[in-house]
Each structure stands twice: as C-alpha cells, then as structure tokens.
Enzyme design. Structure first.
Site, PDB file in Angstrom:
ATOM      1  NE  ARG A  16      -2.978  -1.236   3.247  1.00  0.00           N
ATOM      2  CZ  ARG A  16      -3.397  -0.720   4.400  1.00  0.00           C
ATOM      3  NH1 ARG A  16      -4.049   0.428   4.419  1.00  0.00           N
ATOM      4  NH2 ARG A  16      -3.154  -1.351   5.540  1.00  0.00           N
ATOM      5  CD  GLN A  74       9.377 -14.167   6.487  1.00  0.00           C
ATOM      6  OE1 GLN A  74       9.319 -12.940   6.535  1.00  0.00           O
ATOM      7  NE2 GLN A  74       8.428 -14.937   6.987  1.00  0.00           N
ATOM      8  N   GLY A  79       4.224 -15.291   7.200  1.00  0.00           N
ATOM      9  CA  GLY A  79       3.625 -14.915   8.481  1.00  0.00           C
ATOM     10  C   GLY A  79       4.651 -14.528   9.531  1.00  0.00           C
ATOM     11  N   GLY A 102       9.557  -3.639  12.115  1.00  0.00           N
ATOM     12  CA  GLY A 102      10.331  -2.610  11.410  1.00  0.00           C
ATOM     13  C   GLY A 102       9.497  -1.437  10.929  1.00  0.00           C
ATOM     14  CG  ASN A 170      -0.709  -8.723  19.292  1.00  0.00           C
ATOM     15  OD1 ASN A 170       0.155  -8.390  20.098  1.00  0.00           O
ATOM     16  ND2 ASN A 170      -0.458  -9.465  18.228  1.00  0.00           N
ATOM     17  CE1 TYR A 367      31.408  29.639  -4.213  1.00  0.00           C
ATOM     18  CE2 TYR A 367      33.190  30.142  -5.744  1.00  0.00           C
ATOM     19  CZ  TYR A 367      32.540  29.249  -4.914  1.00  0.00           C
ATOM     20  OH  TYR A 367      33.016  27.981  -4.766  1.00  0.00           O
TER      21      TYR A 367
HETATM   22  C1  UD1 Z   1       0.094  -8.519  13.234  1.00  0.00           C
HETATM   23  C2  UD1 Z   1      -0.424  -9.404  14.352  1.00  0.00           C
HETATM   24  C3  UD1 Z   1      -1.700  -8.787  14.943  1.00  0.00           C
HETATM   25  C4  UD1 Z   1      -1.433  -7.375  15.397  1.00  0.00           C
HETATM   26  C5  UD1 Z   1      -0.834  -6.553  14.273  1.00  0.00           C
HETATM   27  C6  UD1 Z   1      -0.394  -5.209  14.792  1.00  0.00           C
HETATM   28  C7  UD1 Z   1       0.208 -11.666  13.743  1.00  0.00           C
HETATM   29  C8  UD1 Z   1      -0.273 -12.954  13.207  1.00  0.00           C
HETATM   30  N1  UD1 Z   1      -0.699 -10.702  13.822  1.00  0.00           N
HETATM   31  O1  UD1 Z   1      -0.870  -8.532  12.202  1.00  0.00           O
HETATM   32  O2  UD1 Z   1      -2.164  -9.562  16.019  1.00  0.00           O
HETATM   33  O3  UD1 Z   1      -2.628  -6.773  15.857  1.00  0.00           O
HETATM   34  O4  UD1 Z   1       0.329  -7.201  13.733  1.00  0.00           O
HETATM   35  O5  UD1 Z   1      -0.052  -4.392  13.728  1.00  0.00           O
HETATM   36  O6  UD1 Z   1       1.333 -11.561  14.138  1.00  0.00           O
HETATM   37  N2  UD1 Z   1       6.367  -9.677   8.694  1.00  0.00           N
HETATM   38  C9  UD1 Z   1       7.474 -10.363   8.260  1.00  0.00           C
HETATM   39  N3  UD1 Z   1       7.297 -11.545   7.606  1.00  0.00           N
HETATM   40  C10 UD1 Z   1       6.078 -12.072   7.374  1.00  0.00           C
HETATM   41  C11 UD1 Z   1       4.944 -11.355   7.826  1.00  0.00           C
HETATM   42  C12 UD1 Z   1       5.115 -10.169   8.484  1.00  0.00           C
HETATM   43  O7  UD1 Z   1       8.602  -9.924   8.438  1.00  0.00           O
HETATM   44  O8  UD1 Z   1       6.011 -13.160   6.781  1.00  0.00           O
HETATM   45  C13 UD1 Z   1       6.550  -8.409   9.402  1.00  0.00           C
HETATM   46  C14 UD1 Z   1       5.991  -7.219   8.660  1.00  0.00           C
HETATM   47  O9  UD1 Z   1       6.993  -6.608   7.865  1.00  0.00           O
HETATM   48  C15 UD1 Z   1       5.526  -6.293   9.764  1.00  0.00           C
HETATM   49  C16 UD1 Z   1       5.179  -7.247  10.888  1.00  0.00           C
HETATM   50  O10 UD1 Z   1       5.832  -8.463  10.606  1.00  0.00           O
HETATM   51  O11 UD1 Z   1       6.560  -5.456  10.192  1.00  0.00           O
HETATM   52  C17 UD1 Z   1       3.689  -7.451  11.023  1.00  0.00           C
HETATM   53  O12 UD1 Z   1       3.177  -7.951   9.838  1.00  0.00           O
HETATM   54  P1  UD1 Z   1       1.744  -7.557   9.317  1.00  0.00           P
HETATM   55  O13 UD1 Z   1       1.443  -8.327   8.111  1.00  0.00           O
HETATM   56  O14 UD1 Z   1       1.624  -6.095   9.266  1.00  0.00           O
HETATM   57  O15 UD1 Z   1       0.871  -8.111  10.530  1.00  0.00           O
HETATM   58  P2  UD1 Z   1      -0.676  -8.002  10.696  1.00  0.00           P
HETATM   59  O16 UD1 Z   1      -1.326  -8.947   9.793  1.00  0.00           O
HETATM   60  O17 UD1 Z   1      -1.069  -6.595  10.634  1.00  0.00           O
END
Ligand code: UD1
Ligand code: CA
Length: 461
Positions: A16, A74, A79, A102, A170, A367
C-alpha cells in the site's frame, strides 16, 4: 535481567505504499523507519539484534549498513511466526527475545523496558497491548471471563462476531522466554484464514504449558502505530514533529509556531534560542545561547555559537559558525565553512570550504570558495573568488584588514596581503603587496563628438 535478544520483523511487502522502495526504508523525520526501530533496540543494550528482511532484498541491509546486526532473509513472507522462526539459529537458548516490527517506528524505550521487566519477573510471556475504540484490523486479546487472564490472541480475520467486539488489541510487540520459543515456533500451523504462520498463536501454547501471559500498555497511543501507507506515514511524521517541538518548548526554546518546524535529526539548543516559522534542521545541529534562526532557514550539520543571528531564507550545511555573527537573509553557507566571531555574511552570498576570521564582512552578492580570509576584512559587493579553472580548484588568501572593492574577481591561486586595498572592478591575477592600493582597471575615457544613434522613422506603405 536475563539475556536479551531482539528480533525486528521487517520482511513485509508494504504494497500500500505504492513504491519500489521497501517499506522499512521509507523515511520518517529524514531517516528510514527501520533506523528508528534500531535506535530503540540499541538503547536497550541487547545481546544481539536480528533483522528479518525479505521484500526488496539486499537493499535493506545495504542501506542500513551495520555489520553488528544479524541479517536474516525470509524468502517467502509466510507470516510473523514464520519470520521469527528464521532467526531461531541465532537466538540464545536462555533469556528472552523481544519482537519488534520494522514498520512501527516510534515505540519509546521506557515502554519496552517495562514490557521486558514484566517478562523477566517470572519468565512470563509479555505482550504489549492497547485498548482502542476502533480495534478493526488488529489481533484481539482474548481473556478468560472469570479471572480476566489472557488466554489467546485471535486475528481479526479468524475472529468470531463476539471476539471482534473486544477492544484490547495486540500491538504485535512481545517478549518471549527463549526456553520455550523453539518448541512453540515449531508447533505453529497455518490452518487459519490467511494461511499464515501466526506468531500470535504462541499465546495459547504458553497458556497450555502453564507459562503466565502478562500484558503491559504503552504510555502513548502513537507508540505502537504501524505504517502501511503514505497517509499513515504522513500522520506519524506530524506526530513525531509535534513531539519534538514540544520537547524543545519544554526546554525553553522559543518557537514561533510549534506546528511549523521540522527536525530530521537532532537539534540541541542552549538557553533563549528563538526559531521562527518553517525552519528545517537536519543531521546534528547545535544552537548555543541566544541564537536566533529566521523564518524558512535550513540548517544541516551545523554548530552555531552564542548570540548569532541567522536571518530568513538562509541555507547552512556542514559548517561551524562563531559567536555574534550575522548570517543572511538569503545566505548560502556550504560544507567546510568556518566562520569566527562577529562575521557578517549577507544576502546572496555563497561561502564554500572557506574560513573567515573574526570581524570580517561579505555583505552582498559574493562567492567565496576555497578561501582563507583574515580578520576585519571587508569584501565588497559582487566579489568573486575564481577558484576553479574548469579542471582544478585553487585557494585564495586574503589577509587581515584587507578591503576588497566591489565587483572584484580574485583569480586563484592568489594572495592579497595584509592591509591591502583592491580598487573596485579589478581582476586580480597576481599576489598583491600589503598596505597598498592595487587595481586593474581600464582607464576611463570620454569620446568627444560622439552622438547617440537616432531611431529610424518607419514610413507607412
Ligand atoms: C500482526 C499481528 C496482529 C497485530 C498486528 C499489529 C500476527 C499474526 N498478527 O498482524 O495480532 O494486531 O500485527 O499491527 O502476528 N512480517 C514479516 N514476515 C512475514 C509477515 C510479516 O517480516 O512473513 C513483518 C511485517 O513486515 C511487519 C510485521 O511483521 O513489520 C507485522 O506484519 P503484518 O502483516 O503487518 O501483521 P498483521 O497482519 O497486521
Ligand atoms: Ca498479515
């Protein structure tokens, strides 16, 4: 305190943002989001910091360029649980791991200290949670109805209608005891709405294993705001700037308008400093007592000594400025410039890689490049040091008490000796003697009998 490991999850796509730059490299207050998180992590003095990166690949570690960090790639973003799993080989067997995101740049160190203290107290799993009026999109904290103890985190997409009513969310930030981490992560499954390995599933595992789960809350709601879009980035930038401005006000700095100042780095101020509207401070800027910065000025990596006034629309970069100087309006001071006390640099004067000793003035349209200027020198309007021959740069030396007449060109390398006066309009190609008037100027002549041309009259056809 048990050993602390910190893992920063930074592999997310950031679709996004509509940008080819990985999300965590987008700047907030002039620095990548990830750098803010790293600053916070380092302040906690952990044993090690792992950063999980993925999307955008190597540009993330290349940009951050810190060999002390453990960079873990990764390949596929399966996830948050899967992301943390990638770091397992690097984590200690005891102690705890603090998980940060991050793209959540403004968490305060105090808040995280409280969280890890809670986790350390009795080998808890500690979550940073928050009550929100609009919890939409977040994982919800499920508590037992009788004792109110945390039993699980359920993601929005997997939540029942009743669970979606829960307002405690969370933030994603948690501290996990390492002794259980290996076991829990290996047990994660992806049979959920998003087909992801959820880190949040370890909460229910902890409860099952009899490990207490505690929650602490951040002092300010913005501490755990994450960034997924440019709209959120812009909003968080304003929060950051507002916080910085208020910190300055609390220290006694006068800001004409706290909503019109941008600090992209660190600004240290002495007492009675005044800053007018729309100034930008980048890198490390130090303003000593009684310094005044005029509207629309941009200062980057600058030290300004007490009592100096920077008039509006001035640009100063990588420079050191002495006491009681007067700079601008419309001055441009470029890298490598050192001004002693009581120097005046006026409008449309550019100074680069030059030192100017006490009491000297260049007030208009000049200058000065690669110049060494002595004390009490007066540089007339339109004076130019011709420091560049198209291939190499040369130095101009102007000794104490020199007076340079307006519209003089000093062809470097050249030296104007102490007390010399240069007549206006001169082109100085050779060193000039001390205390004498030197000028190079065609003799003024007047032509007798000369007549101005007369406009021809156009005849109509
Ligand atoms: C996650 C939490 C959710 C919380 C929310 C807060 C989980 C399953 N859910 O959801 O409970 O309310 O954050 O914002 O943890 N990332 C990786 N690798 C991945 C997936 C994510 O490095 O495979 C990193 C992303 O870059 C980001 C963070 O993990 O910095 C969270 O990922 P994001 O997809 O934003 O999590 P949510 O689905 O929003
Ligand atoms: Ca997700």
């Amino acid at each position: 305190m048990p050993k602390l490991n910190i893992v920063i999850l930074a592999a997310g796509l950031g679709k996004r943002m509509h940008s080819t730059l990985p999300k965590v490299l987008h700047p907030l207050a002039g620095r990548p989001l990830l750098s803010h998180v790293l600053d916070t992590a380092r302040a906690l003095a952990p044993e090690k910091i792992c950063v999980v990166y993925g999307h955008g690949g190597e540009i993330v570690p290349q940009t951050i360029d810190d060999r002390k960090l453990i960079w873990v790639k990764q390949e596929l973003q399966l996830g948050t649980g899967h992301a943390l799993m990638q770091t397992l080989p690097h984590l200690d067997k005891s102690g705890m791991t603090l998980v940060l995101f991050g793209d959540v740049p403004l968490t305060r160190v105090e808040t995280l200290r409280e969280l890890i203290t809670a986790a350390a107290a009795a080998k808890y799993l500690a979550l940073l949670t928050l009550e929100l009026d609009e919890p939409h999109g977040y994982g919800r904290i499920v508590r037992s109805s009788r004792e109110g103890k945390i039993t699980a985190i359920v993601e929005e997409k997997d939540a029942s209608e009743t669970q979606r009513q829960i307002r405690e969310i969370n933030t994603g930030i948690m501290a996990v005891p390492n002794q259980y981490l290996h076991d829990w992560l290996h047990k994660l499954e992806n049979n959920n709405a998003q087909k992801e390995y959820y880190l949040t599933d370890i909460v229910a595992m902890a409860v099952k294993d009899g490990v207490k789960v505690e929650a602490t809350q951040p002092g300010r709601a913005w501490e755990t705001l994450g960034i997924n879009s440019k709209v959120q980035l812009a909003a968080l930038e304003r929060i950051y700037q507002n916080e910085s401005a208020h910190r300055l006000l609390e220290q006694g700095v006068t800001l004409a308008d706290p909503s019109r100042i941008d600090i992209r780095g660190q600004l240290a101020c002495g007492s009675d400093v005044t800053i007018d509207v729309n100034c930008i401070f980048e890198g490390l800027v130090q303003l000593d007592d009684n310094v005044r910065v005029g509207a629309h000025s941009i200062l980057k990596n600058v030290k300004i000594a007490a009592g100096t006034v920077v008039a509006p629309f001035s640009l100063i970069e990588d420079a050191e400025i002495g006491k009681n100087c007067r700079i601008g309006p419309y001055a441009r001071i470029r890298p490598g410039t050192r001004l002693a006390s009581e120097v005046h640099i006026g409008n449309f004067v550019e100074v680069k890689n030059s030192s100017i000793a006490a009491g000297s003035k260049a007030n208009h349209l000049s200058y000065l490049g690669d110049a060494v200027v002595g004390k009490n020198v007066n540089i007339g309007a339109g004076t130019i040091t011709c420091n560049y021959d198209g291939a190499n740069k040369y130095q101009t030396i102007i000794e104490d008490d020199v007076f340079i007449g307006s519209d003089t060109q000093l062809i470097a390398p050249v030296k104007v000796a102490k007390g010399a006066t240069i007549g206006a309009g001169s082109t100085i190609t050779r060193d000039t003697p001390p205390e004498k008037l030197t000028l190079s100027r065609a003799k003024q002549i007047s032509i007798a009998g000369w007549k101005r041309p007369i406009k021809k009259v156009k005849h109509e056809k």
